[in-house]
Design an enzyme around this catalytic site. Structure first.
Site, PDB file in Angstrom:
ATOM      1  N   GLU A  91      33.614  54.592  87.411  1.00 49.36           N
ATOM      2  CA  GLU A  91      34.775  54.509  88.290  1.00 49.36           C
ATOM      3  C   GLU A  91      35.146  53.047  88.536  1.00 49.36           C
ATOM      4  O   GLU A  91      34.275  52.199  88.759  1.00 49.36           O
ATOM      5  CB  GLU A  91      34.488  55.198  89.620  1.00 49.36           C
ATOM      6  CG  GLU A  91      34.204  56.676  89.429  1.00 49.36           C
ATOM      7  CD  GLU A  91      34.517  57.505  90.660  1.00 49.36           C
ATOM      8  OE1 GLU A  91      34.624  58.708  90.521  1.00 49.36           O
ATOM      9  OE2 GLU A  91      34.660  56.939  91.762  1.00 49.36           O
ATOM     10  N   CYS A 104      37.898  46.501  91.647  1.00 47.38           N
ATOM     11  CA  CYS A 104      36.512  46.749  92.036  1.00 47.38           C
ATOM     12  C   CYS A 104      35.827  47.410  90.840  1.00 47.38           C
ATOM     13  O   CYS A 104      36.160  48.539  90.478  1.00 47.38           O
ATOM     14  CB  CYS A 104      36.501  47.648  93.269  1.00 47.38           C
ATOM     15  SG  CYS A 104      34.856  48.060  93.844  1.00 47.38           S
ATOM     16  N   CYS A 111      23.163  54.821  90.764  1.00 49.67           N
ATOM     17  CA  CYS A 111      22.436  53.688  91.359  1.00 49.67           C
ATOM     18  C   CYS A 111      21.030  54.132  91.724  1.00 49.67           C
ATOM     19  O   CYS A 111      20.806  55.282  92.076  1.00 49.67           O
ATOM     20  CB  CYS A 111      23.170  53.197  92.605  1.00 49.67           C
ATOM     21  SG  CYS A 111      22.451  51.702  93.311  1.00 49.67           S
ATOM     22  N   CYS A 115      20.828  54.189  99.030  1.00 49.38           N
ATOM     23  CA  CYS A 115      21.301  53.952 100.392  1.00 49.38           C
ATOM     24  C   CYS A 115      21.811  55.280 100.983  1.00 49.38           C
ATOM     25  O   CYS A 115      22.550  56.024 100.318  1.00 49.38           O
ATOM     26  CB  CYS A 115      22.410  52.903 100.404  1.00 49.38           C
ATOM     27  SG  CYS A 115      21.862  51.319  99.749  1.00 49.38           S
ATOM     28  N   CYS A 118      25.685  56.347 101.055  1.00 51.04           N
ATOM     29  CA  CYS A 118      26.493  56.039  99.864  1.00 51.04           C
ATOM     30  C   CYS A 118      26.495  57.194  98.860  1.00 51.04           C
ATOM     31  O   CYS A 118      25.440  57.676  98.451  1.00 51.04           O
ATOM     32  CB  CYS A 118      25.949  54.770  99.203  1.00 51.04           C
ATOM     33  SG  CYS A 118      26.726  54.409  97.629  1.00 51.04           S
ATOM     34  N   CYS A 329      35.097  52.428  99.875  1.00 49.04           N
ATOM     35  CA  CYS A 329      33.719  51.947  99.829  1.00 49.04           C
ATOM     36  C   CYS A 329      32.725  53.075 100.036  1.00 49.04           C
ATOM     37  O   CYS A 329      32.847  53.847 100.979  1.00 49.04           O
ATOM     38  CB  CYS A 329      33.505  50.955 100.964  1.00 49.04           C
ATOM     39  SG  CYS A 329      33.608  49.308 100.420  1.00 49.04           S
TER      40      CYS A 329
HETATM   41 FE1  SF4 Z   1      23.660  51.574  95.269  1.00 46.14          FE
HETATM   42 FE2  SF4 Z   1      25.380  52.651  96.963  1.00 46.14          FE
HETATM   43 FE3  SF4 Z   1      23.327  51.223  97.895  1.00 46.14          FE
HETATM   44 FE4  SF4 Z   1      25.371  49.996  96.590  1.00 46.14          FE
HETATM   45  S1  SF4 Z   1      25.457  51.070  98.565  1.00 46.14           S
HETATM   46  S2  SF4 Z   1      23.176  49.640  96.296  1.00 46.14           S
HETATM   47  S3  SF4 Z   1      25.888  51.580  95.060  1.00 46.14           S
HETATM   48  S4  SF4 Z   1      23.196  53.180  96.761  1.00 46.14           S
END
Ligand code: SF4
Length: 337
Positions: A91, A104, A111, A115, A118, A329
């Site tokens: 994306e 972006c 990932c 987090c 996210c 975001c």
């Molecule tokens: Fe990974 Fe999302 Fe944390 Fe960024 S915010 S490091 S994309 S899990």
């Protein structure tokens, strides 16, 4: 086929030498790809016909991959999808804003960092993007030539794919490449210490660090990375750098209602960042499924911002863009929606 797009000048030297061509041909190819932006080797008209033929006979092409899909927000933001061979999606978000146009870009498919807040983190990790896949996001969108800024804030932790991200930064900022000022490029990290030193040494691009809480235990509940690389370690390294006019240092702070939006947090943040030349970006939280967190309202965000500003810590509230198309975001995902 093998893509030339995404190769650094040194890698192009290696290609032309392996084909028995003169070294200067590599500079010609870089110019055709990154400056003149041709899509075909056949269009590289100052390279002899026989050498162009040799390049394609060896399986090389410029290598653009056009987006497979695009969603346009009511605010003009466009979320592009690029298909990967494994059936996932990359994306990329185009954000026009007056005379600025920011792209972006993603650096990984999914990932590893997990987090809590996210969407990308919820997908897990599905692979590193190649330098070609990173650079292609910049070149293959229709708005490519109008871009003014690039931020590595899409899917993934850029410093966790440092080999490929560093090559992409080299292509973007080198005179033989796109020749952009590093001041137009920002790399975001949650504090990936394995490669933060490399980034600070090898690149002059701006840095954004995702912080989200001044308290270690609270940050740990949001971001597992706090265990491996605590904020204190990251800040120790950042304090050793000279930030005076060299590049921008920003701390990203997603503001969650009732969690990190009160004056106690504001004052702790001021203390934590004291002495660092930096600013704080306050970001509204965009709700994602199965996450029991809520954004603060605008009044709480403004109060928080004002406390920081009154104490000499420059803070701004980042405008939310593209929420209706899941482009804001923390909402990016490698699964097509
Ligand atoms: Fe990974 Fe999302 Fe944390 Fe960024 S915010 S490091 S994309 S899990």
């Amino acid at each position: 086929m093998k893509a030339l797009l995404g190769l650094t000048l040194n890698e192009l030297y290696a290609v032309v030498e392996s084909l028995g061509m003169q070294r200067f041909t590599a500079r010609q190819i870089a110019d055709w790809i990154y400056v003149k932006r041709v899509r075909s080797v056949a269009d590289m008209t100052n390279i002899s016909v026989s050498n162009r033929q040799k390049i394609t006979d060896e399986g090389y092409e410029v290598g653009y991959e056009d987006p497979s899909d695009a969603a346009v927000s009511t605010d003009g933001t466009i979320r592009y999808l690029f298909a990967t061979p494994a059936g996932k999606h990359i994306e990329t978000v185009y954000i026009p804003d007056g005379d600025r146009a920011t792209l972006c870009v993603s650096s990984q498919i999914g990932c590893k960092m997990g987090c809590y807040f996210c969407m990308t983190g919820k997908q897990g990790f599905n692979g590193q993007l190649t330098t070609t896949q990173i650079i292609n996001q910049i070149f293959a969108i229709p708005e490519s030539k109008s871009l003014t800024n690039i931020v590595f804030m899409g899917m993934g932790e850029p410093l966790d794919n440092w080999d490929n991200v560093s090559r992409a930064l080299e292509i973007i900022t080198s005179a033989w490449g796109m020749a952009w000022s590093p001041k137009r490029v920002t790399v975001s990290t949650i504090g990936q210490m394995q490669h933060l030193t490399d980034f600070l040494r090898d690149s002059r691009c701006n840095l954004a660090v995702s912080l989200h809480s001044p308290y270690s235990d609270e940050r740990l509940s949001l971001m597992p990375v706090e265990k491996a690389w605590p904020t204190s370690t990251v800040l120790d390294l950042l304090r050793q750098q000279d930030w005076n006019g060299q590049r921008d240092l920003t701390f990203e702070y997603i503001i969650f209602r009732g969690l990190n939006d009160d004056s106690r947090h504001a004052h702790a943040l001021i203390k934590l960042l004291s002495g660092l030349r930096c600013k704080v970006n306050l970001i509204r939280f965009h709700a994602i499924p199965d996450v029991e967190l809520h954004t603060s309202d605008i009044h709480a965000m403004e109060r928080f911002r004002d406390i920081l500003n009154e104490h000499g810590l420059t803070a701004t509230i980042r405008a939310s863009r593209g929420e209706d198309i899941y482009a804001a975001c923390g909402m990016l995902s490698s699964t097509k929606r």
